[in-house]
Design a protein around this motif. Structure first.
Motif, short mmCIF file in Angstrom:
data_model
loop_
_atom_site.label_atom_id
_atom_site.label_comp_id
_atom_site.label_asym_id
_atom_site.label_seq_id
_atom_site.Cartn_x
_atom_site.Cartn_y
_atom_site.Cartn_z
N GLN A 1 -11.37 0.92 11.71
CA GLN A 1 -12.33 -0.14 11.44
C GLN A 1 -13.71 0.49 11.30
O GLN A 1 -14.00 1.50 11.91
CB GLN A 1 -12.35 -1.18 12.55
N ASP A 2 -14.51 -0.12 10.46
CA ASP A 2 -15.89 0.33 10.30
C ASP A 2 -16.85 -0.57 11.08
O ASP A 2 -17.84 -0.09 11.64
CB ASP A 2 -16.27 0.39 8.82
N PHE A 3 -16.54 -1.86 11.09
CA PHE A 3 -17.37 -2.83 11.81
C PHE A 3 -16.46 -3.83 12.50
O PHE A 3 -15.39 -4.18 12.00
CB PHE A 3 -18.30 -3.59 10.85
N TYR A 4 -16.92 -4.29 13.67
CA TYR A 4 -16.20 -5.31 14.43
C TYR A 4 -17.17 -6.47 14.58
O TYR A 4 -18.26 -6.31 15.14
CB TYR A 4 -15.79 -4.76 15.79
N LEU A 5 -16.79 -7.63 14.06
CA LEU A 5 -17.66 -8.79 14.10
C LEU A 5 -17.12 -9.83 15.07
O LEU A 5 -15.97 -10.27 14.94
CB LEU A 5 -17.77 -9.44 12.71
N ASP A 6 -17.94 -10.20 16.04
CA ASP A 6 -17.62 -11.32 16.90
C ASP A 6 -18.17 -12.57 16.25
O ASP A 6 -19.34 -12.60 15.83
CB ASP A 6 -18.29 -11.17 18.28
N ILE A 7 -17.36 -13.60 16.16
CA ILE A 7 -17.85 -14.91 15.72
C ILE A 7 -18.42 -15.56 16.97
O ILE A 7 -17.75 -15.65 18.00
CB ILE A 7 -16.71 -15.77 15.13
N VAL B 1 -13.64 -10.50 13.41
CA VAL B 1 -13.32 -9.99 12.08
C VAL B 1 -13.44 -8.47 12.11
O VAL B 1 -14.46 -7.93 12.52
CB VAL B 1 -14.27 -10.57 11.00
N VAL B 2 -12.37 -7.80 11.71
CA VAL B 2 -12.37 -6.35 11.59
C VAL B 2 -12.63 -6.02 10.12
O VAL B 2 -11.91 -6.51 9.24
CB VAL B 2 -11.02 -5.75 12.04
N VAL B 3 -13.68 -5.22 9.88
CA VAL B 3 -14.04 -4.85 8.52
C VAL B 3 -13.69 -3.38 8.30
O VAL B 3 -14.13 -2.50 9.06
CB VAL B 3 -15.54 -5.08 8.25
N ARG B 4 -12.91 -3.14 7.28
CA ARG B 4 -12.60 -1.79 6.80
C ARG B 4 -13.29 -1.68 5.45
O ARG B 4 -12.79 -2.22 4.45
CB ARG B 4 -11.09 -1.59 6.70
#
Length: 166
Positions: free
Chosen positions: A76-82, A101-104
């Motif tokens: 993963q490059d970024f981990y987004l908490d809603i 949301v896991v962003v690759r």
């Protein structure tokens, strides 16, 4: 089912307090018109050593970059908490709404922890209003990321946001 996790970010005291009341020293806070940046060591978590995170209240997300310990690196490059993010002076509060949301970058954006979200709604620990807000934020976030080729920076630029990391 646990109630939503709430963290406080006290800029003046340079601390971050988790939902259990554990206070952690923050290496750096930076406030911008669009949000709050935090950088700190990760304590008592064998899988990670450092977290850098932006709270973006207007988008209902907290964007994190983790430094993983050897043997724990994740794809993963970024981990987004809603999240619902509120501010009162130099004190910010983030209420995690279970969905993440896991962003690759350039490849994919994936909503995770849907099972926790459904359990929280079913057991009533997440109010209908917060559940709807969280679902809308997750849907809007993933749609925006997909529309920008899963490029977080490209999407945020359209919102007038440029993130910088230490």
């Amino acid at each position: 089912m646990h109630p939503p996790k709430t963290q406080t970010f006290d800029v003046d005291a340079a601390v971050n307090t988790d939902t259990k009341g554990i206070v952690r020293e923050v290496h750096k806070y930076r406030e911008e018109p669009f949000g709050l940046y935090m950088s700190r060591a990760v304590v008592n978590r064998p899988s990670a050593t450092w977290i850098r995170q932006w709270l973006l209240p207007d988008l209902g997300i907290a964007v994190a970059v983790w430094d993983w310990a050897p043997g724990h690196v994740r794809d993963q490059d970024f981990y987004l908490d809603i999240a619902r993010i509120d501010r009162a002076g130099g004190r910010w509060t983030m209420t995690d709404l279970y969905l993440d949301v896991v962003v690759r970058s350039g490849r994919s954006s994936e909503v995770i922890d849907v099972d926790e979200f459904v359990d929280a709604v079913a057991t009533g620990v997440l109010t209908p209003a917060l559940a709807e807000y969280g679902m809308r934020r997750a849907y809007t976030t993933v749609a925006a990321l997909a529309a920008h080729g899963h490029d977080l920076g490209a999407w945020l630029a359209t919102e007038g946001i440029t993130l910088s990391w230490d």
